[in-house]
Design a protein around this motif. Structure first.
Motif, PDB file in Angstrom:
ATOM      1  N   GLN B 600       0.819  -1.209   0.000  1.00 57.67           N
ATOM      2  CA  GLN B 600       0.000   0.000   0.000  1.00 57.67           C
ATOM      3  C   GLN B 600       0.862   1.272   0.000  1.00 57.67           C
ATOM      4  OE1 GLN B 600      -3.318   1.752  -0.634  1.00 57.67           O
ATOM      5  NE2 GLN B 600      -3.700  -0.299   0.125  1.00 57.67           N
ATOM      6  N   LEU B 601       2.049   1.193   0.596  1.00 62.06           N
ATOM      7  CA  LEU B 601       2.942   2.356   0.586  1.00 62.06           C
ATOM      8  C   LEU B 601       3.274   2.735  -0.853  1.00 62.06           C
ATOM      9  CD1 LEU B 601       5.716   1.809   3.276  1.00 62.06           C
ATOM     10  CD2 LEU B 601       3.983   3.586   3.225  1.00 62.06           C
ATOM     11  N   GLU B 602       3.641   1.715  -1.640  1.00 62.96           N
ATOM     12  CA  GLU B 602       3.987   1.970  -3.030  1.00 62.96           C
ATOM     13  C   GLU B 602       2.773   2.459  -3.807  1.00 62.96           C
ATOM     14  OE1 GLU B 602       7.017   1.667  -5.078  1.00 62.96           O
ATOM     15  OE2 GLU B 602       7.536   2.227  -3.034  1.00 62.96           O
ATOM     16  N   ARG B 603       1.616   1.825  -3.539  1.00 66.49           N
ATOM     17  CA  ARG B 603       0.418   2.241  -4.261  1.00 66.49           C
ATOM     18  C   ARG B 603       0.075   3.686  -3.942  1.00 66.49           C
ATOM     19  NH1 ARG B 603      -4.127  -2.136  -3.287  1.00 66.49           N
ATOM     20  NH2 ARG B 603      -5.542  -0.730  -4.346  1.00 66.49           N
ATOM     21  N   GLN B 604       0.169   4.056  -2.672  1.00 66.74           N
ATOM     22  CA  GLN B 604      -0.191   5.425  -2.300  1.00 66.74           C
ATOM     23  C   GLN B 604       0.747   6.435  -2.946  1.00 66.74           C
ATOM     24  OE1 GLN B 604      -2.953   6.508  -0.777  1.00 66.74           O
ATOM     25  NE2 GLN B 604      -3.590   4.375  -0.825  1.00 66.74           N
ATOM     26  N   ARG B 605       2.034   6.060  -3.046  1.00 71.08           N
ATOM     27  CA  ARG B 605       2.969   6.979  -3.701  1.00 71.08           C
ATOM     28  C   ARG B 605       2.612   7.176  -5.170  1.00 71.08           C
ATOM     29  NH1 ARG B 605       7.601   3.865  -0.767  1.00 71.08           N
ATOM     30  NH2 ARG B 605       7.664   5.012   1.167  1.00 71.08           N
ATOM     31  N   ARG B 606       1.972   6.173  -5.752  1.00 72.95           N
ATOM     32  CA  ARG B 606       1.560   6.266  -7.149  1.00 72.95           C
ATOM     33  C   ARG B 606       0.209   6.990  -7.261  1.00 72.95           C
ATOM     34  NH1 ARG B 606       1.899   0.768  -8.557  1.00 72.95           N
ATOM     35  NH2 ARG B 606      -0.323   0.417  -8.337  1.00 72.95           N
ATOM     36  N   ILE B 607      -0.697   6.679  -6.302  1.00 71.72           N
ATOM     37  CA  ILE B 607      -2.064   7.198  -6.393  1.00 71.72           C
ATOM     38  C   ILE B 607      -2.111   8.709  -6.138  1.00 71.72           C
ATOM     39  CG2 ILE B 607      -4.344   7.165  -5.293  1.00 71.72           C
ATOM     40  CD1 ILE B 607      -3.809   4.200  -4.631  1.00 71.72           C
ATOM     41  N   LYS B 608      -1.383   9.150  -5.092  1.00 75.65           N
ATOM     42  CA  LYS B 608      -1.543  10.539  -4.654  1.00 75.65           C
ATOM     43  C   LYS B 608      -1.312  11.553  -5.777  1.00 75.65           C
ATOM     44  CE  LYS B 608      -1.226  10.026   0.304  1.00 75.65           C
ATOM     45  NZ  LYS B 608      -0.275   9.816   1.393  1.00 75.65           N
ATOM     46  N   PRO B 609      -0.157  11.475  -6.471  1.00 74.70           N
ATOM     47  CA  PRO B 609       0.015  12.444  -7.564  1.00 74.70           C
ATOM     48  C   PRO B 609      -1.002  12.261  -8.688  1.00 74.70           C
ATOM     49  CG  PRO B 609       1.897  10.923  -7.425  1.00 74.70           C
ATOM     50  CD  PRO B 609       1.014  10.635  -6.263  1.00 74.70           C
ATOM     51  N   TRP B 610      -1.409  11.017  -8.914  1.00 72.47           N
ATOM     52  CA  TRP B 610      -2.387  10.752  -9.977  1.00 72.47           C
ATOM     53  C   TRP B 610      -3.718  11.433  -9.662  1.00 72.47           C
ATOM     54  CZ3 TRP B 610      -6.464   6.711  -9.808  1.00 72.47           C
ATOM     55  CH2 TRP B 610      -7.113   6.547 -11.034  1.00 72.47           C
ATOM     56  N   ILE B 611      -4.206  11.240  -8.414  1.00 73.51           N
ATOM     57  CA  ILE B 611      -5.474  11.847  -7.989  1.00 73.51           C
ATOM     58  C   ILE B 611      -5.360  13.380  -8.036  1.00 73.51           C
ATOM     59  CG2 ILE B 611      -7.059  12.140  -6.028  1.00 73.51           C
ATOM     60  CD1 ILE B 611      -7.373   9.391  -7.006  1.00 73.51           C
ATOM     61  N   ALA B 612      -4.250  13.877  -7.511  1.00 70.51           N
ATOM     62  CA  ALA B 612      -4.058  15.332  -7.489  1.00 70.51           C
ATOM     63  C   ALA B 612      -4.123  15.884  -8.911  1.00 70.51           C
ATOM     64  CB  ALA B 612      -2.724  15.686  -6.837  1.00 70.51           C
ATOM     65  N   GLY B 613      -3.534  15.156  -9.848  1.00 72.62           N
ATOM     66  CA  GLY B 613      -3.535  15.576 -11.246  1.00 72.62           C
ATOM     67  C   GLY B 613      -4.948  15.591 -11.815  1.00 72.62           C
ATOM     68  N   LEU B 614      -5.717  14.533 -11.506  1.00 77.02           N
ATOM     69  CA  LEU B 614      -7.090  14.456 -12.012  1.00 77.02           C
ATOM     70  C   LEU B 614      -7.936  15.600 -11.462  1.00 77.02           C
ATOM     71  CD1 LEU B 614      -7.910  10.624 -11.760  1.00 77.02           C
ATOM     72  CD2 LEU B 614      -7.473  11.952 -13.826  1.00 77.02           C
ATOM     73  N   LEU B 615      -7.781  15.875 -10.155  1.00 77.71           N
ATOM     74  CA  LEU B 615      -8.577  16.934  -9.532  1.00 77.71           C
ATOM     75  C   LEU B 615      -8.215  18.287 -10.113  1.00 77.71           C
ATOM     76  CD1 LEU B 615      -8.683  15.823  -5.779  1.00 77.71           C
ATOM     77  CD2 LEU B 615     -10.561  15.794  -7.437  1.00 77.71           C
ATOM     78  N   LYS B 616      -6.939  18.450 -10.389  1.00 81.25           N
ATOM     79  CA  LYS B 616      -6.474  19.721 -10.941  1.00 81.25           C
ATOM     80  C   LYS B 616      -7.128  19.971 -12.305  1.00 81.25           C
ATOM     81  CE  LYS B 616      -2.065  22.189 -10.967  1.00 81.25           C
ATOM     82  NZ  LYS B 616      -0.622  21.995 -10.996  1.00 81.25           N
ATOM     83  N   LYS B 617      -7.279  18.865 -13.046  1.00 78.76           N
ATOM     84  CA  LYS B 617      -7.881  18.994 -14.371  1.00 78.76           C
ATOM     85  C   LYS B 617      -9.412  19.000 -14.307  1.00 78.76           C
ATOM     86  CE  LYS B 617      -5.072  15.707 -16.015  1.00 78.76           C
ATOM     87  NZ  LYS B 617      -4.647  14.589 -16.850  1.00 78.76           N
ATOM     88  N   GLY B 618      -9.958  18.904 -13.076  1.00 75.86           N
ATOM     89  CA  GLY B 618     -11.416  18.920 -12.934  1.00 75.86           C
ATOM     90  C   GLY B 618     -12.060  17.619 -13.373  1.00 75.86           C
ATOM     91  N   GLU B 619     -11.296  16.515 -13.313  1.00 75.14           N
ATOM     92  CA  GLU B 619     -11.872  15.245 -13.769  1.00 75.14           C
ATOM     93  C   GLU B 619     -12.501  14.466 -12.622  1.00 75.14           C
ATOM     94  OE1 GLU B 619      -9.429  12.889 -16.368  1.00 75.14           O
ATOM     95  OE2 GLU B 619      -8.571  14.702 -17.249  1.00 75.14           O
ATOM     96  N   ARG B 620     -13.288  13.469 -12.984  1.00 71.44           N
ATOM     97  CA  ARG B 620     -14.048  12.685 -12.024  1.00 71.44           C
ATOM     98  C   ARG B 620     -13.114  11.821 -11.177  1.00 71.44           C
ATOM     99  NH1 ARG B 620     -16.471   7.657 -11.606  1.00 71.44           N
ATOM    100  NH2 ARG B 620     -18.629   7.632 -10.859  1.00 71.44           N
ATOM    101  N   VAL B 621     -13.283  11.886  -9.844  1.00 71.96           N
ATOM    102  CA  VAL B 621     -12.475  11.087  -8.930  1.00 71.96           C
ATOM    103  C   VAL B 621     -13.395  10.462  -7.888  1.00 71.96           C
ATOM    104  CG1 VAL B 621     -10.771  11.196  -7.065  1.00 71.96           C
ATOM    105  CG2 VAL B 621     -10.357  12.433  -9.183  1.00 71.96           C
ATOM    106  N   VAL B 622     -13.219   9.168  -7.661  1.00 73.69           N
ATOM    107  CA  VAL B 622     -14.013   8.506  -6.619  1.00 73.69           C
ATOM    108  C   VAL B 622     -13.097   8.227  -5.432  1.00 73.69           C
ATOM    109  CG1 VAL B 622     -15.458   6.544  -6.020  1.00 73.69           C
ATOM    110  CG2 VAL B 622     -15.468   7.437  -8.355  1.00 73.69           C
ATOM    111  N   ARG B 623     -13.473   8.737  -4.265  1.00 72.49           N
ATOM    112  CA  ARG B 623     -12.698   8.522  -3.042  1.00 72.49           C
ATOM    113  C   ARG B 623     -13.494   7.590  -2.139  1.00 72.49           C
ATOM    114  NH1 ARG B 623     -12.911  11.669   1.619  1.00 72.49           N
ATOM    115  NH2 ARG B 623     -14.101  13.286   0.574  1.00 72.49           N
ATOM    116  N   VAL B 624     -12.839   6.545  -1.646  1.00 70.45           N
ATOM    117  CA  VAL B 624     -13.544   5.582  -0.797  1.00 70.45           C
ATOM    118  C   VAL B 624     -13.099   5.743   0.647  1.00 70.45           C
ATOM    119  CG1 VAL B 624     -13.943   3.141  -0.339  1.00 70.45           C
ATOM    120  CG2 VAL B 624     -13.711   3.940  -2.693  1.00 70.45           C
ATOM    121  N   LYS B 625     -14.058   5.762   1.551  1.00 72.17           N
ATOM    122  CA  LYS B 625     -13.716   5.778   2.976  1.00 72.17           C
ATOM    123  C   LYS B 625     -14.720   4.901   3.698  1.00 72.17           C
ATOM    124  CE  LYS B 625     -12.850   8.842   6.912  1.00 72.17           C
ATOM    125  NZ  LYS B 625     -13.733   8.319   7.960  1.00 72.17           N
ATOM    126  N   TYR B 626     -14.226   4.188   4.678  1.00 68.39           N
ATOM    127  CA  TYR B 626     -15.128   3.378   5.494  1.00 68.39           C
ATOM    128  C   TYR B 626     -15.497   4.136   6.754  1.00 68.39           C
ATOM    129  CZ  TYR B 626     -15.130  -0.708   2.615  1.00 68.39           C
ATOM    130  OH  TYR B 626     -15.365  -1.569   1.584  1.00 68.39           O
TER     131      TYR B 626
END
Lengths: 530, 718
Positions: B600-626
């Motif tokens: 998960q450490l590696e995945r998060q390092r990959r996900i965080k910039p990806w999500i930030a990039g999508l949000l910056k471009k105003g694209e659809r992002v699904v965030r999951v929380k329990y």
């Protein structure tokens, strides 16, 4: 301060909180200000959420004034020779103080009040949390001065990590001979992307530690928190009249809970049951010397048991508008965001049988037992219900409206019978001795939850009642029950409870039948031939 | 790995006269380049991981210099790599965590040390000893002694550490002995500065290739009969040569004291700073290390130079040897030397200092106070005694004030770790089948031995779990389970465990955590790590990609594993059923469960910039929380006993009727899904919900949601 001794700082943090960055900032700040400094750490696997420490020393004279001489710094923090202890977590602060690090004549302690609960604290069946006021009392007693505030809240507010907040607190404390600009320069030099947020956190902490007065008030509030505002539901005055004043608050809560859970008639049954307890308590304690503690506790535990959780209740709680709003807040959904919500249910045969009439329920349960005896898993229906969807919400509302089925169902009858046994125990116990009745009443805490957890709690309570309530003297019985209650909350398997039962001469709890599965032991491996 | 070391790589390029600022281990890395190292290898592990990680990422610069860098499969292969220095004038350096790594490497080290080296061979070990250590508490010193290798233990001061790297190579060349440079944890992470020198491109390198191999020379083999002369060479030629070099170049530092030159302290270089602080506490040294008692600082702790030690001791009333760990090899050798020379100086060491454990300042001060009290009665020891007594009293006072000891906080699985669900499933499987013997291993999964899982009966070494159950499973009615990470599998487990179990036809169950990286050591890449191409092509960068690399599976099939199941770790129910199947299957032989789920450490390092990039471009992002419904939660915390996730914690019960705290999911939840999977698998209370927050939804989603929302609201009660 002695001008030829290093200034020493121990930083406590949890893995992943940026303690490494903090030490890098501090060394960089010293360099910017022109002072000799050294920092070190022992991160290891503590990176994986464990506790760790960082250690920094700064020489209080500028490099320029030393004529080429270099101070020798220690790599280990020295207990009793620390100038400051800074910590992002309250329990870790107390741990280092307990290691002897801080002294009242030298060490200033800057700590967060926030707790990150350890797994041991979290996994207990009751409440295993260490009390924060106790920890703060340690901070107060073993520090020269202390600055206490919620660092994690400040970090969150400023959109940064706790290391930036800790840096601000260190800067404001005046521990090191550096100017504020030196610290800020180090943060700016560190990295452009997050520097602005770090500086916000730094500034906020700098301001808080600067205002010592407000902190003292804050600390007082944490040590002795003001009683939380509670709105006691209003109940008809004729209900309250039947009970003495000390019972009223709990009684109101209990009464309202049962009206909400079922109806006024069921709540009336609650009052009648409680009246029996009151009568017995008054007989045992005619002057009210104990402040009607047994009746008050029974008002709590009786209401909770009578409002036992079932699928009807859960469906009702999950389909309320107030719940939807609460979840929106919890998951921090913005106004423009869409929220989709799924609820995890796994009702089994017992949950459905609970709502069926006893004869039908027995047949269903028997079928499930036969399944289990044949080595198959008990039947259950794993569901992920979309509470945001029309169908999901409709299903929940239909279930929630099955209150009428509940009182006719098999479980209701069983629960009422058990409640009455316990109630009788409290009444009889009180008649023998007030303390015994009180201890039996407190055993209501063992009843909670769903499914196997709930079954286990009830079985434990009744077993304790049957075998420990009738000891030689009421005092001995009360003691035994108190011990058994503590033990029952100690572990899931009931190891501590069984030991306590045995110690008091009670029979062990009956062994549960469980299907046995035989697995063939493979033959010994044949020797290889080549 | 997704961590970037670009800043560190810049430091490696520093030229003549520039100042280096940074951690000790990076300074050592820079020193290797300044010494003209030609090849570098090693196996990661705290506290020396950085050395190799930075060099691997600095490949373009290494190519420029002609330096070869190899991330070795284990410490044995790293040690064997030093074989290049036997024949050729190549300087080579390897690194690993000691004592464990040295244990693994010891076969190759013996075979290297016997013929000896031509080019300097330096082994940089992280001496993982004392506070913060994660391995067995043993000394690397024993290996230096038994194989006759030099052992450097430099003063933890960056200029000295860097200097000792350069001397280490020359000492190795002058004596033909490989040299070990040991660094304690705090020395690896110490932040300081030194004046850099220019890096030396090696004369023979990946850019300047050798035309021909060396001539055949039997003396260069570790094979009888030449192993007999080798042994002779060690004490007749090599040790004397090393001693000459140490003396002539002043590697050990003699610090003459003013006031009490009838006393002396001999100290391992690595302990110098702690000793000086102790002396300061006793008022016997000033801030700059000027000591009243003369010091002999051993930056080389093996071999000792007998005449240097004798000269230091002679004429003194008493000498204290400060040597950490057991047994006291240095003290014994000094004692023998003094006795043989009939020098009557009284010798102290382990009589005043503890036999084992880290020599922190406080520990040293206790011994030093006894030493000073015997030879220097006076006020100094009084102040120190008061301070030491004060520490004891304060500890007792805090313990008395808190009614019980504070709960420990060992490391645990990260938030969203893919290994946690398997331990949940294992706990559930054992509830049905009864307890099983679990052979645990080294790796993140060893954290499963801590609460709330307490799973694992033994740990015998990295990749050793399957091998370590070989004697247990034939003796037990129930099957046993061996747990191994993919790191351990490639390090050692494939051969010592799998191959052996197959060859012997063992009835065994092996669970391999395939998280894609050697994660506990810092998410280094393995042969089974998802390829960059897979990461680039994944449309959902958040998904686990370990299934894209099937090297482990094909290797196992190739070896002849007949029973193999692959499970996705977050599916707790499925994992439990698969475990049950493995424990009860009539199949007699090795049963392997490959549990897939990317670190998960590696995945998060990959996900965080990806999500930030999508949000910056105003694209659809699904965030999951329990989350947990506070009014449904029953306060029993069974969910926590099945998870232990740091974000699944407690808060006060908002219901005034109830007293026990309720479970709550705090910020930081990455929505891994374990809470929901556990709720189903274990039939926990129905309080868990899964929330999907859709940011920047599409217009039709918005429309549909508003229509639906109206109906749902109409159905809800208040």
């Amino acid at each position: 301060m002695n001008n030829d001794k290093a200034i020493t700082l121990l930083v406590c943090a949890l893995g992943g909180e940026g303690g490494g960055v903090l030490t890098e900032w501090l060394v960089e700040t010293a360099r910017h200000a022109g002072y000799p400094a050294q920092a070190t750490s022992i991160p290891g696997v503590a990176q994986r959420t464990g506790a760790t420490t960082y250690y920094v020393e700064v020489f209080p004279q500028p490099i320029a004034s030393l004529g080429g001489r270099r101070p020798v710094f220690s790599l280990n923090p020295v207990p009793g020779a620390l100038d400051a202890l800074v910590s992002s977590e309250l329990l870790e602060t107390a741990r280092q103080i307990g290691n002897g690090m801080s002294t009242p004549d030298r060490t200033r302690v800057i700590t967060s009040t926030s707790r990150s609960l350890t797994t041991i604290e979290r996994m207990q069946m009751g409440d295993g949390r260490v009390e924060s006021p106790d920890l703060l009392a340690v901070v107060k007693a073993f520090s020269r001065e202390h600055h206490v505030f919620d660092m994690s809240a400040v970090a969150k507010e400023c959109g940064t990590v706790v290391s930036a907040v800790m840096l601000g607190a260190i800067a404001a404390s005046g521990l090191f001979p550096f100017k504020r600009e030196d610290y800020e320069a180090a943060v700016k030099a560190g990295g452009a992307a997050t520097a602005a947020a770090s500086l916000r956190g730094f500034a906020k902490a700098f301001e808080i530690v600067g205002r010592a007065q407000e902190q003292a008030a804050y600390l007082q509030a944490v040590i002795a928190p003001p009683p939380a505002e509670q709105t006691t539901p209003s109940v008809p005055p004729q209900v309250l009249q039947r009970f003495p004043q000390p019972v009223h608050e709990m009684l109101s809560l209990g009464y309202a809970r049962l009206v909400d859970y079922q109806d006024a008639a069921y709540a009336e049954r609650y009052l009648q049951r409680l009246a029996q307890v009151l009568q017995a308590e008054q007989a045992a304690d005619p002057n009210g010397a104990h402040g009607f503690a047994t009746t008050t506790e029974m008002a709590r535990w009786l209401a909770l048991w009578m409002a036992f959780d079932d699928i009807v209740r859960v469906a009702d709680l999950k389909s309320r508008a107030s719940r939807w709003q609460r979840v929106r807040g919890e998951v921090k959904a913005g106004d423009d965001d869409l929220l989709q919500l799924w609820d995890h249910f796994k009702p089994g045969v017992p949950e459905f049988a609970a709502l069926l009439p006893p004869a039908l329920a027995q047949r269903l349960v028997a079928w499930d037992r036969r399944r289990a005896a044949a080595g198959r898993a008990p039947w259950a229906l794993p569901l992920k219900v979309g509470t945001h969807s029309v169908f999901g919400m409709l299903s929940l509302r239909v279930l929630a409206s099955c209150k009428a089925l509940r009182v006719r169902g098999s479980r209701f009858a069983v629960e009422q019978a058990m409640i009455d046994r316990w109630l009788q125990g409290v009444v009889d116990g009180s008649r023998r001795d007030w303390a015994l009745g009180h201890e039996i009443a407190l055993c209501g805490r063992l009843i909670k939850g769903y499914g196997a957890t709930n079954e286990r709690g009830k079985e434990n309570l009744l077993h304790v009642l049957d075998h420990l309530a009738h000891g030689e003297s009421p005092e001995a019985s009360a003691r035994a029950i108190a011990e058994a209650r503590q033990a029952a909350l100690a572990d899931e398997a009931g190891t501590a409870l069984d030991a306590t039962l045995a110690r008091h001469g009670a029979p062990p709890r009956p062994v549960k039948e469980q299907p046995i599965r035989f697995v063939r032991k493979p033959r010994p491996a044949a020797p290889h031939t080549f | 790995m997704e961590v970037s070391f670009s800043k560190e790589i810049e430091s490696l390029r520093l030229g003549e006269g520039e100042t280096f600022h940074g951690e000790g281990i990076l300074a050592i890395t820079k020193a290797l380049l300044q010494s003209g190292v030609a090849y570098v290898g090693g196996y990661q592990g705290a506290p020396v991981s950085h050395l190799l990680d930075v060099m691997v990422q600095a490949k373009p610069y290494m190519d420029e210099l002609g330096v070869h860098v190899e991330a070795c499969a284990n410490e044995a292969s790293a040690a064997a790599m030093l074989g290049a220095s036997i024949h050729y004038p190549l300087r080579g350096a390897v690194t690993w965590k000691s004592i464990v790594g040295t244990n693994v490497a010891s076969d190759a080290l013996s075979n290297l040390a016997s013929p000896g080296v031509t080019g300097g061979a330096l082994i940089v070990v992280g001496e993982d000893y004392g506070e913060g250590a994660s391995v067995i508490q043993e000394r690397t010193h024993a290996f230096a002694l038994k194989s006759t290798m030099c052992l450097l233990d430099p003063r933890p001061d960056l200029p000295v550490m860097v200097n000792m790297v350069e001397h280490g190579f020359r000492l190795s060349e002058a004596s033909s002995m490989p040299a070990i440079l040991e660094l304690r944890i705090r020395a690896c992470h110490v932040r300081g500065s030194f004046e850099a020198k220019a890096n030396q491109a090696p004369a023979i390198s990946t850019r300047e290739l050798m035309a021909d191999p060396a001539k055949f020379d039997y003396m260069r083999l570790a094979h009888p009969p030449v192993t007999f002369p080798h042994e002779k060479l060690k004490h007749e030629k090599r040790i004397p040569a090393a001693r000459r070099y140490i003396l002539e170049n002043g590697l050990n530092e003699l610090m003459t004291g003013g006031k009490h030159d009838d006393l002396g302290i001999i100290v391992q270089g690595g302990l110098y700073n702690a000793l000086v602080r102790s002396l300061q506490q006793l008022g016997l040294a000033d801030a700059f290390g000027e000591s009243d008692i003369p010091l002999l600082v051993l930056n080389v702790t093996y071999p000792l130079v007998p005449e240097q030690v004798a000269d230091f001791c002679v004429g003194k009333r008493g000498v204290l040897v400060v040597e950490e760990g057991q047994p006291e090899y240095i003290e014994q050798e000094i004692a023998t030397g003094l006795r043989r020379r009939d020098i009557q100086t009284r010798l102290h060491g382990k009589d005043l200092l503890p036999q084992g454990g880290e020599y922190s300042v406080e520990v040293l001060s206790t011994g030093l106070t006894s030493f000073a009290a015997a030879y220097l009665p006076g006020p100094a020891t009084e102040t120190a005694r008061r301070w030491l007594d004060g520490n004891r009293e304060r500890r007792a006072a805090v313990a008395a004030q808190l009614d019980k000891p504070l709960p420990a906080r060992p490391p645990g699985f990260c938030v969203g770790c893919p290994e946690r669900p398997v331990f949940s499933a294992l706990k559930l499987a054992q509830q049905e089948l009864g307890p099983v013997h679990v052979a645990a291993d080294i790796g993140c999964h060893a954290l499963g031995t801590f609460e709330p899982f307490h799973t694992g009966h033994s740990i015998l070494g990295y990749g050793m779990s399957l091998a370590s159950r070989a004697g247990v499973s034939p003796m037990m009615q129930r099957r046993t389970l061996a747990i191994m990470g993919d790191g351990g599998f490639w390090h050692n487990g494939l051969l010592t465990g799998v191959q052996s179990a197959l060859f012997n036809g063992d009835d065994a169950v092996l669970l391999i955590f395939k998280n894609g990286y050697s994660s506990a050591t810092g998410t280094q890449e393995l042969i089974s790590t998802p390829q960059d191409a897979a990461k680039a092509h994944a449309t959902d960068k958040g998904q686990s990609l370990v299934h894209t690399n099937r090297t482990i599976e094909s290797t196992l099939q190739g070896l002849g594993v007949k029973w193999m199941r692959t499970v996705h770790t977050y599916e707790v129910d499925k994992v439990r059923e698969t475990l049950k199947e493995a424990f009860t299957s009539p199949f007699d032989g090795l049963k392997v469960i490959v549990a897939e789920g990317e670190c998960q450490l590696e995945r998060q390092r990959r996900i965080k910039p990806w999500i930030a990039g999508l949000l910056k471009k105003g694209e659809r992002v699904v965030r999951v929380k329990y989350g947990v419904d506070e009014d449904v939660c029953n306060g029993d915390h069974a969910c926590i006993r099945l998870s232990g996730c740091p974000t699944l914690t407690l808060k006060d019960n908002p219901d005034p009727l109830k007293v026990d705290p309720v479970a709550t999911v705090i910020d930081g939840c990455v929505g891994c899904g374990l809470c929901g999977a556990n709720a189903h698998a274990a039939t926990l209370c129905p309080s868990f919900y899964r929330a999907e927050v859709i940011q920047n939804p599409k217009w039709h989603e918005r429309l549909w949601a508003s229509l639906r929302g109206g109906l749902v609201r109409a159905l809800q009660t208040a």
